[in-house]
Design an enzyme around this catalytic site. Structure first.
Site, PDB file in Angstrom:
ATOM      1  N   GLY A 117     -10.735  57.370  -5.877  1.00 20.21           N
ATOM      2  CA  GLY A 117      -9.977  57.487  -4.621  1.00 20.21           C
ATOM      3  C   GLY A 117      -8.649  58.191  -4.864  1.00 20.21           C
ATOM      4  O   GLY A 117      -8.210  59.015  -4.070  1.00 20.21           O
ATOM      5  N   TRP A 173      -9.347  61.811  -5.367  1.00 16.51           N
ATOM      6  CA  TRP A 173      -9.689  62.441  -4.076  1.00 16.51           C
ATOM      7  C   TRP A 173      -8.418  63.005  -3.427  1.00 16.51           C
ATOM      8  O   TRP A 173      -8.453  64.043  -2.784  1.00 16.51           O
ATOM      9  CB  TRP A 173     -10.330  61.397  -3.148  1.00 16.51           C
ATOM     10  CG  TRP A 173     -10.673  61.929  -1.786  1.00 16.51           C
ATOM     11  CD1 TRP A 173     -11.840  62.526  -1.403  1.00 16.51           C
ATOM     12  CD2 TRP A 173      -9.838  61.909  -0.617  1.00 16.51           C
ATOM     13  NE1 TRP A 173     -11.793  62.881  -0.084  1.00 16.51           N
ATOM     14  CE2 TRP A 173     -10.565  62.516   0.428  1.00 16.51           C
ATOM     15  CE3 TRP A 173      -8.557  61.451  -0.346  1.00 16.51           C
ATOM     16  CZ2 TRP A 173     -10.059  62.669   1.717  1.00 16.51           C
ATOM     17  CZ3 TRP A 173      -8.046  61.609   0.936  1.00 16.51           C
ATOM     18  CH2 TRP A 173      -8.789  62.214   1.953  1.00 16.51           C
ATOM     19  N   HIS A 174      -7.302  62.290  -3.634  1.00 14.86           N
ATOM     20  CA  HIS A 174      -6.077  62.717  -2.967  1.00 14.86           C
ATOM     21  C   HIS A 174      -5.481  63.968  -3.579  1.00 14.86           C
ATOM     22  O   HIS A 174      -4.741  64.693  -2.929  1.00 14.86           O
ATOM     23  CB  HIS A 174      -5.029  61.587  -3.001  1.00 14.86           C
ATOM     24  CG  HIS A 174      -5.309  60.536  -1.980  1.00 14.86           C
ATOM     25  ND1 HIS A 174      -6.142  59.489  -2.218  1.00 14.86           N
ATOM     26  CD2 HIS A 174      -4.869  60.392  -0.711  1.00 14.86           C
ATOM     27  CE1 HIS A 174      -6.207  58.732  -1.143  1.00 14.86           C
ATOM     28  NE2 HIS A 174      -5.452  59.249  -0.206  1.00 14.86           N
ATOM     29  N   GLY A 175      -5.759  64.226  -4.837  1.00 17.04           N
ATOM     30  CA  GLY A 175      -5.183  65.426  -5.428  1.00 17.04           C
ATOM     31  C   GLY A 175      -5.639  65.610  -6.850  1.00 17.04           C
ATOM     32  O   GLY A 175      -5.966  64.646  -7.547  1.00 17.04           O
ATOM     33  N   PHE A 187      -5.220  67.622   0.853  1.00 18.42           N
ATOM     34  CA  PHE A 187      -6.152  66.729   0.153  1.00 18.42           C
ATOM     35  C   PHE A 187      -7.594  67.055   0.509  1.00 18.42           C
ATOM     36  O   PHE A 187      -7.875  67.889   1.277  1.00 18.42           O
ATOM     37  CB  PHE A 187      -5.835  65.271   0.473  1.00 18.42           C
ATOM     38  CG  PHE A 187      -4.434  64.874   0.082  1.00 18.42           C
ATOM     39  CD1 PHE A 187      -3.841  65.442  -1.041  1.00 18.42           C
ATOM     40  CD2 PHE A 187      -3.700  63.987   0.835  1.00 18.42           C
ATOM     41  CE1 PHE A 187      -2.553  65.110  -1.401  1.00 18.42           C
ATOM     42  CE2 PHE A 187      -2.411  63.635   0.485  1.00 18.42           C
ATOM     43  CZ  PHE A 187      -1.837  64.205  -0.628  1.00 18.42           C
TER      44      PHE A 187
END
Lengths: 471, 343
Positions: free
Chosen positions: A322, A325-327, A471
Site C-alpha cells: 500500500g 502504491w503511493h509512490g 500516485f
C-alpha cells in the site's frame, strides 16, 4: 483537467447541458460522457489516452472470457493477461525509474560500475487508480463475484468516468456499471447537493490546502537544514492538513459532480483524523483503496484465517505494498511499514489492555492516533531519508539549536486550521455532512455556501495539481 | 432543509460579497491587470518559431522589460519585437534555447543587467526562473492553455484577481493576505515588502505605475529591495558567462542571425553600486571584446543618458518611450536592425 480550473468549469457546463438536453438518448448520453472523459484526460496528455483504451479493451475481453469460459486453465490465463497488462503498465510507468535506480545501486554496491541512462518516463495521471479499478473487475469475474458488464460502452465508461478517473474513489464494477444500465437523472435536490459538495471540495483544495497550508509545509520540508522542534511539528501538521484537504477535496468534488449527473459514488473519507486507533483510521481514510487492498491483497494473502503470525505477515505485506502504491520511493515503503507496525501493535495492545472507549478517553486516543499518524506523514512528504531523519529528530526536540523559520502568525495560522480540522472530525465522527445539513436552517447553509464561494474567489487558486494525481 | 432556498441565498450573497470586495480593492487603488506569468510568456515564445530575419526578439531582465516599449519600436521600424525579457532573470538560458532549438535568424537584443547577467550559468534563482518558463513552454498541457485563455478576460475585468506568479507583497489573494500578517519577533526582520510597480498587456509590454514616480515612499521601498539584493550577490562571473555565449553567438551568426547587447539605465545609489561591483572595464567592455558583438551602453549616448529612474532601476513609461525611440534610431543608423517602413 483539474476540478479547480476554469477550463473544468466550462467543460462541466457543456457536459451538463448535453446530459440534460433532450437531443440525446440514454445511450447517446453515455457515449457523450465517455467522449467527455477522454477529452478530460486528453487535455493533459492526449497520447496517454491510448493506455486507457488498452486497459479497457484488455479487461473487457478478459472479463467476457472469464464470464463464459469453464476451463480453469484458460480462465487463469485470461486473468493473468489482465494482470500482466495492468501491472505491466503500472510497473513500467510508475516503477520503471525506481527499479532501474535500485538495480544500479545494487550493482554498484557489489563493485560493478554501472550507470543506467535515465528513462525519462512520464507518469500517466491517475494510472494507479484506473488500473486498480479495472483489475478489480477482472478479479471479480475470475472469482465469479459479479455480473459482467452488459455492453462495451458501459464497461468503457466504468473505466473512464471522468469524475473519479484520476484520483478515485476506486469504484467496484457492481457499484458503478449497474448504474449505467438505466437512464439516470439527478433530482433537483441531488443536483444542488452535488453542487454544494463540489463547492466544499474546491474550498478544501483551493482555500485550505493550497492557500493556507501548502506554503508552510513546503517551507519546512524544503528548508534543507535542521529545524527547531516547533517548526518541524508545525510543518508536519500543515502537511497532514494539506494532504487531507487536497485528497478529500478531490473525492468530495468527484462525488458531487457524479451526483449532479445522478450517479452515486461511495464515500472515500469519513473524518479520519478523529480515528481511535489505526484499524479505525483505515476504515475512514481513502476507504476505497483500503477496502481494495483488503479484498484483493490482504484476504488472498490469508487474512485472519491462518493464525495470528500469518495474519500479521499479511497485514505488514499489505501495508508495505500500500505504501509502494503511493509512490515509487523507499520513503513510501517506510510510511506503509509504520502503518503496518501500528496496526500490528494496536492488535497486540488490544489483547493485553482492553479499553472501553468513552467520550473522554476517546478524544485522547484520537489525538494520540493523530499524533502517531503525523510521524508517518514525515516519510510520506520528505523527499529523502536525510530530510525525514532531520524532521523526526527535530520533532522529538533532539535538535535544540535547529533553525526557526516560521513566524508566530504562520504558526498560529496552522494551529487554528489544524485544531479546527481535528475538532471538526471529532464532532463529525459518528455523523455525516448530509445529516448535519438536514438539521441546519436553509438560510444558514446559504450564507455558509456564499462564504465558501467568496473565499474560493479570494484565494484565486492558480490551478495547483492535486497531490494524489502523482500516485 | 430547502436547498433551492440555500442556493438562492448563496448566489445572491456570493455575488454581493464579490462586488463589495471588488469595490473595496478598487478604492485602494488596485486596477485590473494581467498576470505576467509563465503562460503569458509562453505565448510570446511560441511566436519565435514563425519569425523572419527582419524580426526582433528582446531578452533580458526587468530593465529591458520596462525600458523598451513595443509600440514605439514598431512605430519606428514597422517590426513589433517579441518581448521575452523576464523580471529578475538572466537572459542566458533563453538565448541558448533560441539558438539551439529554433531556426530564428533575426536579431536578438540581449539586455545586460549586471547583477543578473554576470551570474554563474546554471545556478541561482536568476537562472531557475527562466528555465521554469521554458519548461512550461515545452510541457504545458492543453488544459493549462485553455485555463490561461479563459483567465485573460477575467483578469482584464476584475481588480481583485491580483495574485501574481511574482508573489508581490501587495497581491490581494488569500494566501498573500494571510502570509502578510506579522506577529511578534520569533524571526529576524526579513526582506522589506516588495510591491508590484508595473503592469503588462497581452504581448507583455510593461507600463510603470504612476505612483512609482509620484510616491517617493513607494519608490524608496523598491530601492531598498534592489540595494539589498545587490549587496547579497556573489562576485561577478565574467569569463564563464562569456565562454557560455561564444559558441551560441557563433551558431546564430552562422545561420544569418545577429545579437546585440544593451545596457539600460540605472540611477542613484544603485548605479553607484553597480559601477563599483560590476565595473565597466571588467564586465561590459570584456563582454563586447570577447563576444565580438555590438553593444549599446546608455552611458555612451547622451540621448540615452538623460533619464532618472524613479526607483533607480527602471524608466518611467514616458521616459521609456523616449528611450526606445532613441535606441531604435541608433540601431537603425548602425544598420543593426531593419526598417520595414523604408524598405
Amino acid at each position: 483537467m483539474l476540478f479547480n480550473s476554469l477550463s473544468f468549469v466550462v467543460f462541466l457546463i457543456v457536459v451538463l447541458a448535453l446530459y440534460y438536453s433532450k437531443i440525446l438518448s440514454w445511450t447517446g448520453k453515455k457515449r457523450m460522457l465517455l467522449l467527455s472523459s477522454y477529452v478530460f484526460y486528453g487535455m493533459w496528455n492526449p497520447p496517454l489516452v491510448i493506455l486507457l483504451w488498452i486497459s479497457t479493451v484488455v479487461d473487457w475481453t478478459a472479463g467476457k472470457k472469464l464470464a463464459t469460459l469453464e476451463n480453469k486453465k484458460k480462465r487463469k490465463l485470461w486473468l493473468l493477461l489482465s494482470m500482466v497488462v495492468n501491472l505491466g503498465f503500472l510497473g513500467f510507468f510508475k516503477y520503471g525509474n525506481f527499479l532501474l535506480e535500485n538495480f544500479t545501486a545494487i550493482l554498484q554496491s557489489i563493485g560493478i560500475e554501472y550507470e543506467a541512462l535515465p528513462m525519462d518516463i512520464i507518469l500517466p495521471m491517475g494510472i494507479s487508480f484506473y488500473t486498480f479499478q479495472t483489475m478489480s473487475y477482472t478479479i471479480d469475474m475470475y472469482y465469479r463475484k459479479g455480473e459482467r458488464a452488459r455492453t462495451f460502452l458501459d464497461f468503457a465508461l466504468y473505466v473512464t468516468f471522468f469524475p473519479q478517473l484520476v484520483a478515485g474513489p476506486i469504484v467496484r464494477a457492481k457499484d458503478l456499471i449497474t448504474q449505467f444500465y438505466e437512464p439516470k437523472k439527478a433530482t433537483i435536490h441531488q443536483f444542488l447537493w452535488g453542487l454544494f459538495l463540489l463547492t466544499i471540495g474546491v474550498f478544501q483544495k483551493v482555500v485550505l490546502a493550497d492557500a493556507l497550508l501548502s506554503s508552510t509545509s513546503d517551507k519546512v520540508f524544503d528548508a534543507g537544514k535542521l529545524l527547531h522542534g516547533v517548526d518541524a511539528w508545525i510543518g508536519t501538521l500543515a502537511f497532514s492538513g494539506q494532504i487531507f484537504f487536497d485528497f478529500a477535496g478531490y473525492s468530495t468534488c468527484a462525488i458531487g459532480i457524479a451526483l449532479m449527473l445522478g450517479i452515486i459514488l461511495p464515500d472515500n473519507f469519513r473524518y479520519p483524523y478523529a480515528s481511535i486507533g489505526f484499524s479505525d483510521l483505515w476504515r475512514r481514510w481513502h476507504i476505497s483503496l483500503s477496502s481494495w487492498l483488503r479484498d484483493y491483497l490482504y484476504i488472498p494473502l490469508g487474512g485472519n484465517r491462518h493464525g495470528i503470525t500469518r495474519m500479521y505477515v499479511a497485514l505488514m505485506l499489505t501495508m508495505l505494498l500500500g505504501g509502494l502504491w503511493h509512490g515509487a520511493a523507499w520513503t513510501f515503503v517506510i510510511w506503509g511499514a509504520l502503518h503496518g507496525i501500528y496496526l500490528v501493535g494496536e492488535r497486540l495492545l488490544k489483547k493485553l489492555i482492553p479499553i472501553k472507549i468513552n467520550a473522554w478517553n476517546g478524544i485522547f486516543l484520537a489525538f494520540l492516533t493523530y499524533t502517531l499518524v503525523n510521524i508517518t506523514w514525515v516519510f510520506f512528504r520528505a523527499k529523502g531519508f536525510a530530510t525525514a531523519n532531520d524532521m523526526i529528530t527535530s520533532m522529538f526536540f533532539l535538535n535544540p539549536d535547529g533553525s526557526k523559520i516560521l513566524g508566530i502568525a504562520e504558526i498560529g495560522k496552522v494551529v487554528i486550521v489544524i485544531t479546527g480540522l481535528f475538532l471538526c472530525h471529532w464532532f463529525m465522527r459518528n455523523t455525516s455532512m448530509k445529516e448535519v445539513s438536514l438539521k441546519t436552517p436553509s438560510w444558514v447553509l446559504g450564507v455558509g455556501w456564499a462564504v465558501l464561494f467568496f473565499l474560493i474567489c479570494l484565494a484565486q487558486g492558480s490551478g495547483e495539481q492535486f497531490i494524489y494525481f502523482q500516485f | 432543509m430547502n436547498l433551492k432556498k440555500s442556493v438562492g441565498i448563496a448566489v445572491v450573497l456570493g455575488i454581493a460579497f464579490i462586488a463589495i470586495w471588488e469595490l473595496y480593492v478598487r478604492s485602494l487603488g488596485y486596477v485590473s491587470e494581467l498576470d505576467d506569468n509563465k503562460a503569458l510568456w509562453a505565448i510570446q515564445r511560441a511566436k519565435v518559431d514563425k519569425l523572419s530575419s527582419d524580426d526582433i526578439v528582446l531578452l533580458g531582465s526587468s530593465r529591458v522589460h520596462f525600458d523598451i516599449q513595443l509600440n514605439e519600436w514598431e512605430e519606428a521600424t514597422g517590426v513589433r519585437p517579441i518581448m521575452l525579457a523576464s523580471d529578475g532573470t538572466t537572459p542566458t538560458p533563453i538565448f541558448k534555447e533560441i539558438v539551439e532549438e529554433t531556426d530564428f535568424n533575426g536579431t536578438v537584443v540581449i539586455g545586460v543587467a549586471p547583477a543578473l547577467f554576470f551570474s554563474q550559468p546554471g545556478k541561482g534563482f536568476m537562472w531557475d526562473r527562466p528555465t521554469k518558463r521554458l519548461r512550461h513552454y515545452y510541457e504545458q498541457t492543453y488544459a493549462q492553455r485553455a485555463n490561461h485563455y479563459l483567465s485573460l478576460p477575467l483578469e482584464r475585468t476584475f481588480s481583485f484577481l491580483n495574485a501574481s506568479e511574482e508573489e508581490w507583497s501587495d497581491d490581494i489573494d488569500l494566501k498573500t493576505l494571510v502570509n502578510n500578517i506579522k506577529i511578534g519577533n520569533r524571526l529576524p526582520e526579513g526582506r522589506p515588502p516588495f510591491n508590484n510597480f508595473g503592469f503588462v498587456d497581452a504581448d507583455r509590454n510593461v507600463t510603470m505605475f504612476e505612483k512609482t514616480k509620484t510616491d517617493t515612499a513607494f519608490a524608496n521601498g523598491i530601492v531598498k529591495i534592489w540595494l539589498g539584493g545587490i549587496e547579497r550577490r556573489p562576485t561577478p562571473v565574467v569569463d564563464s558567462v562569456i565562454l557560455y555565449y561564444q559558441p551560441l553567438i557563433e551558431k546564430l551568426k552562422k545561420r544569418g542571425g545577429n545579437a546585440i547587447f544593451i545596457r539600460c539605465p540605472s540611477s542613484g545609489k544603485l548605479r553607484e553600486k553597480e559601477n563599483e561591483i560590476y565595473s565597466r572595464t571588467v564586465c561590459w567592455d570584456e563582454l563586447l571584446l570577447q563576444s565580438g558583438l555590438n553593444g549599446y551602453h546608455f552611458e555612451d549616448y547622451t540621448q540615452l543618458n538623460q533619464f532618472t529612474c524613479p526607483e533607480e532601476s527602471h524608466l518611467f513609461s514616458t521616459d521609456a518611450r523616449i528611450f526606445t525611440k532613441e535606441l531604435v534610431k541608433i540601431l537603425l543608423e548602425d544598420q543593426q536592425i531593419s526598417n520595414l517602413k523604408t524598405r
